[in-house]
Design an enzyme around this catalytic site. Sequence first.
Site, PDB file in Angstrom:
ATOM      1  N   LEU A 277       0.834  -1.197   0.000  1.00 44.54           N
ATOM      2  CA  LEU A 277       0.000   0.000   0.000  1.00 44.54           C
ATOM      3  C   LEU A 277       0.874   1.254   0.000  1.00 44.54           C
ATOM      4  O   LEU A 277       0.683   2.161  -0.818  1.00 44.54           O
ATOM      5  CB  LEU A 277      -0.935  -0.006   1.212  1.00 44.54           C
ATOM      6  CG  LEU A 277      -1.744   1.270   1.439  1.00 44.54           C
ATOM      7  CD1 LEU A 277      -2.745   1.482   0.310  1.00 44.54           C
ATOM      8  CD2 LEU A 277      -2.453   1.194   2.791  1.00 44.54           C
ATOM      9  N   TYR A 278       1.829   1.316   0.901  1.00 49.10           N
ATOM     10  CA  TYR A 278       2.666   2.512   0.993  1.00 49.10           C
ATOM     11  C   TYR A 278       3.473   2.727  -0.280  1.00 49.10           C
ATOM     12  O   TYR A 278       3.615   3.864  -0.750  1.00 49.10           O
ATOM     13  CB  TYR A 278       3.585   2.442   2.219  1.00 49.10           C
ATOM     14  CG  TYR A 278       2.825   2.351   3.516  1.00 49.10           C
ATOM     15  CD1 TYR A 278       1.653   3.102   3.719  1.00 49.10           C
ATOM     16  CD2 TYR A 278       3.243   1.509   4.529  1.00 49.10           C
ATOM     17  CE1 TYR A 278       0.952   3.004   4.904  1.00 49.10           C
ATOM     18  CE2 TYR A 278       2.547   1.431   5.722  1.00 49.10           C
ATOM     19  CZ  TYR A 278       1.397   2.172   5.906  1.00 49.10           C
ATOM     20  OH  TYR A 278       0.701   2.083   7.082  1.00 49.10           O
ATOM     21  N   ARG A 279       3.976   1.675  -0.861  1.00 46.00           N
ATOM     22  CA  ARG A 279       4.736   1.812  -2.115  1.00 46.00           C
ATOM     23  C   ARG A 279       3.828   2.288  -3.249  1.00 46.00           C
ATOM     24  O   ARG A 279       4.235   3.123  -4.056  1.00 46.00           O
ATOM     25  CB  ARG A 279       5.429   0.504  -2.483  1.00 46.00           C
ATOM     26  CG  ARG A 279       6.538   0.098  -1.530  1.00 46.00           C
ATOM     27  CD  ARG A 279       7.630   1.126  -1.431  1.00 46.00           C
ATOM     28  NE  ARG A 279       8.822   0.548  -0.810  1.00 46.00           N
ATOM     29  CZ  ARG A 279       9.719   1.226  -0.151  1.00 46.00           C
ATOM     30  NH1 ARG A 279       9.590   2.540   0.002  1.00 46.00           N
ATOM     31  NH2 ARG A 279      10.763   0.631   0.370  1.00 46.00           N
TER      32      ARG A 279
END
Length: 183
Positions: free
Chosen positions: A152-154
């Site tokens: 998600l963060y990437r």
Amino acid sequence: MEGRPVRLVRWRGEDLLQRLDDVIAVYGEAMGYSVQLLQTRRGYVAGHTRREAFQAVATLDDDDNLLGFGYGYRGASGQWWHDQVRNALRRDHRKFWLGNCFELVELHVRPHAQGHGIGARQLHELLTNAHHQTVLLSTPEAPEATSRAWRLYRRFGFVDVLRHFNFPGDDRPFAVLGRQLPL
């Protein structure tokens, strides 16, 4: 979870405090923390609701059960997390990352509700409404290929700021990730 309608709502600090038991339960499920540790976190979470530029979101099902939540605020000197990260950063990175930073403190989804876009919607809502230069967060180190949080963060463009960092009070290594704002 499958086929059950959910709604994303914005919370003020008072709203989060009214659902603090639910928030701590979701936090504990998502992070795998002990009941003893969770009791100490209650005070921290409650105190965070009074920080500058505090904002929160929650995802509720039709029965008003909390499926996920996230919150953050403006990071500043004198705040424990901010100071831990500041002291670990190289001097030339401090001003860029911490000068006007939205600290994404928590972003969690109950394990049974993960994989349905709840975390992405919560993150998008928080970052769209954060009027800062950067956003920083910390997350336990994990294999990026298998960790939903890391993927998600990437996808949202977060880059490594610090890796394998140990915060006092937690034996696990953490990564500090950041990105420029706006989205």
